[in-house]
Write a protein that holds these residues in place. Structure first.
Motif, PDB file in Angstrom:
ATOM      1  N   CYS A 118      -3.408   6.706   1.267  1.00  0.00           N
ATOM      2  CA  CYS A 118      -3.502   7.497   0.116  1.00  0.00           C
ATOM      3  C   CYS A 118      -3.951   8.895  -0.236  1.00  0.00           C
ATOM      4  O   CYS A 118      -4.509   9.496  -0.989  1.00  0.00           O
ATOM      5  CB  CYS A 118      -4.423   6.531  -0.637  1.00  0.00           C
ATOM      6  SG  CYS A 118      -3.567   5.321  -1.731  1.00  0.00           S
ATOM      7  N   MET A 130      -5.742   4.621  -6.766  1.00  0.00           N
ATOM      8  CA  MET A 130      -6.690   3.411  -5.202  1.00  0.00           C
ATOM      9  C   MET A 130      -6.991   2.208  -6.226  1.00  0.00           C
ATOM     10  O   MET A 130      -6.376   1.474  -5.413  1.00  0.00           O
ATOM     11  CB  MET A 130      -7.264   4.298  -4.146  1.00  0.00           C
ATOM     12  CG  MET A 130      -6.724   5.737  -3.876  1.00  0.00           C
ATOM     13  SD  MET A 130      -7.777   5.866  -2.747  1.00  0.00           S
ATOM     14  CE  MET A 130      -8.324   5.330  -1.449  1.00  0.00           C
ATOM     15  N   ARG A 159      -7.057  10.522  -8.604  1.00  0.00           N
ATOM     16  CA  ARG A 159      -6.581   9.535  -6.828  1.00  0.00           C
ATOM     17  C   ARG A 159      -7.504   8.152  -6.760  1.00  0.00           C
ATOM     18  O   ARG A 159      -6.926   7.467  -6.403  1.00  0.00           O
ATOM     19  CB  ARG A 159      -6.823  10.409  -6.191  1.00  0.00           C
ATOM     20  CG  ARG A 159      -6.358   9.680  -4.999  1.00  0.00           C
ATOM     21  CD  ARG A 159      -5.966  10.207  -3.232  1.00  0.00           C
ATOM     22  NE  ARG A 159      -6.885  11.108  -3.358  1.00  0.00           N
ATOM     23  CZ  ARG A 159      -6.391  12.573  -2.378  1.00  0.00           C
ATOM     24  NH1 ARG A 159      -5.465  12.333  -1.756  1.00  0.00           N
ATOM     25  NH2 ARG A 159      -7.421  12.945  -1.888  1.00  0.00           N
ATOM     26  N   ALA A 177       0.231   4.289  -2.247  1.00  0.00           N
ATOM     27  CA  ALA A 177       0.029   6.143  -1.741  1.00  0.00           C
ATOM     28  C   ALA A 177       1.341   6.622  -2.936  1.00  0.00           C
ATOM     29  O   ALA A 177       0.824   7.677  -2.356  1.00  0.00           O
ATOM     30  CB  ALA A 177       0.346   5.454  -0.728  1.00  0.00           C
ATOM     31  N   LYS A 201       0.531  -1.399  -0.011  1.00  0.00           N
ATOM     32  CA  LYS A 201       0.317  -0.377  -0.350  1.00  0.00           C
ATOM     33  C   LYS A 201       0.679   1.323  -0.226  1.00  0.00           C
ATOM     34  O   LYS A 201       0.696   2.560  -0.167  1.00  0.00           O
ATOM     35  CB  LYS A 201      -1.038  -0.253   0.860  1.00  0.00           C
ATOM     36  CG  LYS A 201      -0.554   0.203   2.724  1.00  0.00           C
ATOM     37  CD  LYS A 201       0.123   0.938   3.007  1.00  0.00           C
ATOM     38  CE  LYS A 201       0.572   1.283   4.750  1.00  0.00           C
ATOM     39  NZ  LYS A 201       1.150   2.619   5.014  1.00  0.00           N
ATOM     40  N   PHE A 242       2.691   9.278   0.943  1.00  0.00           N
ATOM     41  CA  PHE A 242       1.687  10.410   0.292  1.00  0.00           C
ATOM     42  C   PHE A 242       3.166  11.604   0.172  1.00  0.00           C
ATOM     43  O   PHE A 242       3.120  12.350  -0.660  1.00  0.00           O
ATOM     44  CB  PHE A 242       0.643  10.547   0.785  1.00  0.00           C
ATOM     45  CG  PHE A 242      -0.214  11.603   0.097  1.00  0.00           C
ATOM     46  CD1 PHE A 242      -1.171  11.215  -1.006  1.00  0.00           C
ATOM     47  CD2 PHE A 242      -0.500  12.417   0.449  1.00  0.00           C
ATOM     48  CE1 PHE A 242      -1.360  11.833  -1.448  1.00  0.00           C
ATOM     49  CE2 PHE A 242      -0.797  13.358  -0.443  1.00  0.00           C
ATOM     50  CZ  PHE A 242      -1.969  13.429  -1.134  1.00  0.00           C
ATOM     51  N   ALA A 244      -0.967   7.760  -5.731  1.00  0.00           N
ATOM     52  CA  ALA A 244      -1.398   8.656  -5.037  1.00  0.00           C
ATOM     53  C   ALA A 244      -0.999  10.235  -4.998  1.00  0.00           C
ATOM     54  O   ALA A 244      -1.593  10.994  -5.076  1.00  0.00           O
ATOM     55  CB  ALA A 244      -2.455   8.199  -3.273  1.00  0.00           C
TER      56      ALA A 244
END
Length: 318
Positions: free
Chosen positions: A239, A205, A201, A185, A181, A247, A188
Motif C-alpha cells: 500500500c 489501510m 491512504r 493495495a 492485501k 498499487f 490505496a
C-alpha cells in the motif's frame, strides 16, 4: 535437497538468484534458451544468474527435484497443475504466488494440497519485492506448512543470507493475508492517484485491514498470522510503494489513466472472487472497500462514485 523454481517471472527469477548464490537450483523457463545464454532476465535488468542456477525448458527435467516452487500467476496455477504428467508424490510443493482461485476461492497452497494429496504443500508469502530479493537486500517471509517436519526442512533449505523465513502451520491465514492485501493495495493506489492524500491512504489501510481480518477469520485464519508478515506486513509494503503492481494499477485508475493489460494484477481477480463468494450473505456488507475495488476495476462504478459511497456510509463504532 534439490530445488526447482517453476516460472521465470521477476519473483521466480529472484528466488532462483537468492538460492543460487548459496546452493544449486533449477529454474524452469519457457524462454530458457536466451535466459541460459545471457544469464540475465529482462524482468530483472542488471541482475546476473549465479553459476549454481541451471536454466531448463523441459518440464519433466525441472520436476526431477525434491522441492518445487510454483512461481506463476495464481489464475494460471490450476490449469498448470492439470498439465503436469510427472508424479509429484512425496515432493515438497511450495506456492510462491498470491491470490484466490476465481472458481473455488482456494488459495494456492490449498490448491496444491488438494490436487497433490501425497505431497507436502506449503506457501511462501510476505512483504517482498523481486528486485530487493535479487539484489540481496534483507527480506523476511512467512513459510506456511501443516507438516512440521517438512516445514523445518524447507525453512532451512530455502533460507539464504538475505532471505529469512518464519514458520507457521496456518495455511489459511498465510494464503488469505497475501491475497486480500492486494485488494486493499489497489484501493490505496486509487486514493493516491485521485489526490486524496496520505491521511486517506492511512484510513484505507486501517479499515482495509479490518475487512481482511473479518473475512479471513471467518474462513479459519488465525488473528496472529494476519498480524504477521503475511498479513499486516505485506499490506503495509504493497500500500505504500509504487513497486507494487496492485498499487500502480489503482493509482492509474485514480488518475483516470489507462492500465497496463500486460501486467498481472492479482487483486483484481481476488476482489471479484471474494464478492462472488459472499454475495447475499451477512459478511457482504462488512466488505465495503473490497466491494468498491471490484466495482471500479470491473468498470461498474466510477472512482468518484466509489469514494462518495464509502464516505456516505452510516457512522459507526470502530
Amino acid at each position: 535437497m534439490s530445488i526447482t523454481v517453476l516460472g521465470a517471472g521477476a519473483f521466480g527469477t529472484a528466488l532462483a538468484v537468492s538460492i543460487g548464490k548459496e546452493r544449486s537450483v533449477t529454474l524452469w523457463a519457457r524462454d530458457a534458451g536466451s535466459l541460459a545464454e545471457n544469464r540475465e532476465s529482462a524482468r530483472l535488468p542488471g541482475i546476473e544468474l549465479p553459476e549454481n542456477t541451471r536454466v531448463v525448458a523441459d518440464l519433466d527435467t525441472a520436476l526431477n527435484a525434491d522441492t518445487v516452487l510454483f512461481a506463476m500467476p495464481m489464475q494460471s496455477l490450476s490449469q498448470f497443475l492439470r498439465s503436469i504428467s510427472v508424479s509429484l508424490v512425496d515432493k515438497s510443493l511450495v506456492a510462491c504466488c498470491k491470490g484466490l482461485d476465481l472458481t473455488s476461492l482456494q488459495g494456492p497452497a490449498t490448491l496444491l494440497a488438494e490436487r497433490c494429496p501425497d505431497s507436502k504443500a506449503a506457501i511462501l508469502t510476505g512483504p517482498s519485492f523481486a528486485t530487493d530479493i535479487a539484489k540481496g537486500l534483507p527480506t523476511a517471509l512467512t513459510l506456511a506448512c501443516s507438516n512440521e517436519e517438512a516445514a523445518l526442512k524447507l525453512q532451512k533449505s530455502l533460507s539464504t543470507t538475505n532471505l529469512r523465513l518464519y514458520r507457521t502451520t496456518d495455511f489459511v491465514g498465510a494464503e488469505l493475508g497475501g491475497a486480500l492485501k492486494n485488494v486493499i493495495a489497489i484501493a490505496a493506489g486509487i486514493v493516491m492517484g485521485a489526490g486524496l492524500g496520505d491521511s486517506a491512504r492511512a484510513a484505507v489501510m486501517t479499515r482495509g485491514f479490518a475487512e481482511l481480518s473479518r473475512f479471513a477469520t471467518v474462513r479459519g485464519a488465525r488473528p496472529d498470522t494476519l498480524m504477521g508478515l503475511s498479513g499486516f506486513g505485506d499490506l503495509v509494503l504493497t500500500c505504500t510503494s509504487d513497486q507494487s503492481r496492485n498499487f500502480r494499477h489503482g493509482f492509474a485508475l485514480g488518475k483516470g489513466q489507462a492500465t497496463d493489460t500486460n501486467v498481472t494484477v492479482e487483486g483484481v481477480a481476488t476482489a471479484l472472487a471474494v464478492l462472488n463468494h459472499v454475495r447475499n450473505t451477512e459478511i457482504e456488507s462488512l466488505l465495503p472497500i473490497t466491494t468498491m475495488v471490484a466495482g471500479v476495476t470491473q468498470g461498474q462504478i466510477s472512482v468518484a462514485n466509489a469514494i462518495h459511497a464509502l464516505m456516505s456510509r452510516p457512522l459507526k463504532e470502530e
